[in-house]
Scaffold this active site. Structure first.
Site, PDB file in Angstrom:
ATOM      1  CE  LYS A  96      41.892  31.367  14.374  1.00  0.00           C
ATOM      2  NZ  LYS A  96      41.915  32.815  14.000  1.00  0.00           N
ATOM      3  CD  GLN A 143      36.568  31.983   8.519  1.00  0.00           C
ATOM      4  OE1 GLN A 143      36.436  32.973   7.813  1.00  0.00           O
ATOM      5  NE2 GLN A 143      37.645  31.236   8.477  1.00  0.00           N
ATOM      6  CE  LYS A 165      36.983  29.769   4.800  1.00  0.00           C
ATOM      7  NZ  LYS A 165      37.823  30.977   4.615  1.00  0.00           N
ATOM      8  CE  LYS A 177      36.941  36.894   7.168  1.00  0.00           C
ATOM      9  NZ  LYS A 177      37.575  35.684   6.596  1.00  0.00           N
ATOM     10  N   GLY A 227      44.179  37.447  10.279  1.00  0.00           N
ATOM     11  CA  GLY A 227      44.222  38.355   9.129  1.00  0.00           C
ATOM     12  C   GLY A 227      43.228  37.974   8.046  1.00  0.00           C
ATOM     13  CG  ASP A 228      39.946  38.126   5.019  1.00  0.00           C
ATOM     14  OD1 ASP A 228      39.786  36.909   4.970  1.00  0.00           O
ATOM     15  OD2 ASP A 228      39.455  38.897   4.153  1.00  0.00           O
ATOM     16  CB  THR A 287      45.537  30.581   2.662  1.00  0.00           C
ATOM     17  OG1 THR A 287      45.480  31.019   4.020  1.00  0.00           O
ATOM     18  CG2 THR A 287      44.152  30.553   2.087  1.00  0.00           C
ATOM     19  CG  ASN A 322      49.846  35.522   3.184  1.00  0.00           C
ATOM     20  OD1 ASN A 322      51.051  35.647   3.028  1.00  0.00           O
ATOM     21  ND2 ASN A 322      49.292  34.787   4.131  1.00  0.00           N
ATOM     22  CB  SER A 351      44.430  30.089  12.310  1.00  0.00           C
ATOM     23  OG  SER A 351      44.894  31.208  11.601  1.00  0.00           O
TER      24      SER A 351
END
Ligand code: GLU
Length: 444
Positions: free
Chosen positions: A89, A110, A113, A125, A164-165, A208, A239, A376
Site C-alpha cells: 500500500k 511506507q 508508517k 510506492k 495518490g502522492d 493527511t 492536499n 486509505s
C-alpha cells in the site's frame, strides 16, 4: 549514532544501492533507531537483513501521445517493498525528480508508517518522472491510461493498492481507475483516494492534513500545551498543506505562510484558505497569484526562505529534504517549539539533530503523515463491505488512529530509554510489528 548490530547490513545496502542517496538516508535512520532492538531480539537480525531489500521492484516504459501528436516516453515505477502485514500500500508520485532512489526511500518509509497505523497494510510506492505541470487534461488522461496499462499487470485489491502522492490527485486517480476497470473488468478497490461516486471514502482528501494536526495536538497536550493561538508556518499548498491549514485554523492557530515549488507567500494576518483552495484546487494556478487579491501578503521567490519566518509550529508539507541544518537553526533561533512532518522525509538528518539538541517537539513523517494512508485503509474496508461511512465516522476513526500512533511511538521511545524521541519511537514501534509478522512467516 554509530551502528553496532546492523553495521554490516548497512554496508550491504550501500554496496547494492550505489548512487541512491535518498534511499540510503531513509535506511540509515531506521537502522540507527532499531540497532538497540537487536540486543533484546537477536533473532530479528535476519528480519532486518530481509526488510532492507524490496520484495519486487518493477520499472516500465510509459509511452504517450502529447497534444501535438508526438510520442513522449516516461519511466514508470512500482516498488512492492513488504507484504508481511497486508497488501502493498502506498501512493504514486508523478514528478520530474522521480527516480529509483526516491521511489525506494518512499516505499521503505511506507512499511513502517503503515505498520504504525495499526491497520493490515504492507509497504509499496510508485510513480513516474512525468511532469504534470503545464499538461492539458487530455495529456494527463493519455499518460494515466498508458501508465495503468502496464501497472495493471501487477496490482489488485488483495495484492497491491496504489493511491495518490505528489502530482496524483482525484483527477489522476479517476483516469487510472477507469483504465484498470477497462482492462480487468473488475470493479474492485484497487486504488484509494477515489472519487466519492465510485467507491471513494469521505475524509480521505482531508485525512493527511487533519491527521497531522491531530498528532501535533496530542504531542502538545502531552507537554501541557495546544495548537490554540499558535503561529504556524506550513510549506506546500497541495492536499496535505491545505487540510493541515484548515484543521490548524479550526483549533485556533494562525497559519501565516504556504508555498509551492517556485516560492512562498507570507500573510501575517493569517492565510485566506478559501482563496488558496480556489487557486490550487479549482484553477490549478501558482501560489504567487494569491498576493494579487491580498495586498497585505507578500510573495518571495524560492522555497527556503519560508523557514526564516517566525513561528511556534513548523509543518513541512512539501517534499523531501526541504529543511536542512541551516533552516532548522533559523527555526530554533526564532523560538519554534514544534515541528511536524506532513511530507515524507522533509527534514535532513542534520536538521533532525538540531531539533533534538534543542528539545523541539518533533513528529517524524512516518507517524505524523500516517493519517492519509490510514484512511486509505478505511477506504479499502468500506469497498470490501460495499458500504460507506459518514464523514464523522471516518473522522472519528482517524482521530483514534492518530491518538494510538502517539501512544505507540511514545511508549516505544520510553521503553528503549529515549523518552520524547519520536524518531526512535516511530521506527521501533513500526518495525516491531512487521518484524514479528516476518519472523512468524519464516522471514520470507
Ligand atoms: N502518498 C501517501 C503517503 O505518503 C498516501 C498513500 C496511500 O494512501 O496509500 O502515505
Amino acid at each position: 549514532m554509530k551502528l553496532k548490530n546492523t553495521e554490516h547490513i548497512f554496508e550491504t545496502v550501500k554496496r547494492r544501492n550505489q548512487n541512491e542517496p535518498e534511499f540510503l538516508q531513509a535506511v540509515e535512520e531506521v537502522l540507527s533507531s532499531i540497532d538497540p532492538v537487536l540486543d533484546k531480539y537477536p533473532e530479528y537480525e535476519s528480519v532486518v537483513n530481509s526488510i532492507i531489500e524490496p520484495e519486487r521492484f518493477i520499472i516500465f516504459r510509459v509511452p504517450w501521445i502529447d497534444d501535438k501528436g508526438n510520442t513522449q516516453v516516461n519511466r514508470g515505477f512500482r516498488v512492492q517493498f513488504n507484504s508481511a502485514i497486508g497488501p502493498y500500500k502506498g501512493g504514486l508520485r508523478f514528478h520530474p525528480s522521480v527516480n529509483g532512489s526516491i521511489i525506494k526511500f518512499l516505499g521503505f518509509e511506507q512499511i513502517f508508517k503503515n505498520s504504525l497505523t495499526g491497520l493490515p497494510i504492507g509497504g509499496g510506492k510508485g510513480g513516474s518522472d512525468f511532469d504534470p505541470k503545464g499538461k492539458s487534461d487530455n495529456e494527463i488522461l493519455r499518460f494515466c491510461q498508458s501508465f495503468m496499462t502496464e501497472l495493471s499487470k501487477y496490482i489488485g485489491a488483495y495484492t497491491d493498492v496504489p493511491a495518490g502522492d505528489i502530482g496524483v490527485g482525484a483527477r489522476e486517480i479517476g483516469y487510472l481507475y477507469g483504465q484498470y476497470k477497462r482492462i480487468k473488468g473488475l470493479n474492485e478497490g484497487v486504488l484509494t483516494g477515489k472519487g466519492l461516486p465510485y467507491g471513494g471514502s469521505l475524509t480521505r482528501k482531508e485525512a493527511t492534513g487533519y491527521g497531522l494536526i491531530y498528532l501535533m495536538e496530542e504531542i502538545l497536550k502531552h507537554n501541557n500545551d495546544s495548537m490554540k493561538d499558535k503561529t504556524v508556518v506550513i510549506s506546500g499548498s497541495g492536499n496535505v498543506a491545505i487540510y493541515a491549514t484548515e484543521k490548524a485554523m479550526e483549533l485556533g492557530a494562525k497559519v501565516v505562510a504556504l508555498s509551492d515549488s517556485n516560492g512562498y507567500i507570507h500573510d501575517p494576518n493569517g492565510i485566506d484558505l478559501d482563496a488558496v483552495k480556489q487557486l490550487k484546487e479549482v484553477e490549478r494556478k501558482r501560489i504567487k497569484e494569491y498576493v494579487k487579491d491580498h495586498p497585505e501578503a507578500k510573495y518571495f521567490d524560492g522555497c527556503k526562505g519560508i523557514w526564516t519566518i517566525k513561528c511556534d509550529v513548523a509543518l513541512p508539507c512539501a517534499t523531501q529534504n526541504e529543511i536542512d541544518e541551516e533552516s532548522a537553526k533559523f527555526l530554533v533561533a526564532n523560538g519554534c517549539k514544534a515541528v511536524g512532518e506532513g511530507a515524507n522525509m522533509p527534514s535532513t538528518p542534520e536538521a533532525i539533530e538540531v531539533y533534538i539538541e534543542n528539545n523541539i517537539m518533533f513528529a517524524p513523517a512516518k507517524a505524523a503523515n500516517a493519517g492519509g494512508v490510514a484512511v486509505s485503509a478505511l477506504e479499502m474496508s468500506q469497498n470490501s463491505m460495499r458500504l460507506s461511512w459518514t464523514f464523522e465516522e471516518v473522522d472519528e476513526k482517524l482521530k483514534d488512529i492518530m491518538k494510538n500512533i502517539f501512544v505507540r511511538i511514545s511508549t516505544a521511545a520510553k521503553e528503549y530509554g529515549d523518552e520524547g524521541n519520536y524518531v526512535v519511537g516511530s521506527n521501533i514501534a513500526g518495525f516491531l510489528k512487521v518484524a514479528q509478522a516476518m519472523y512468524a512467516q519464516g522471514t520470507v
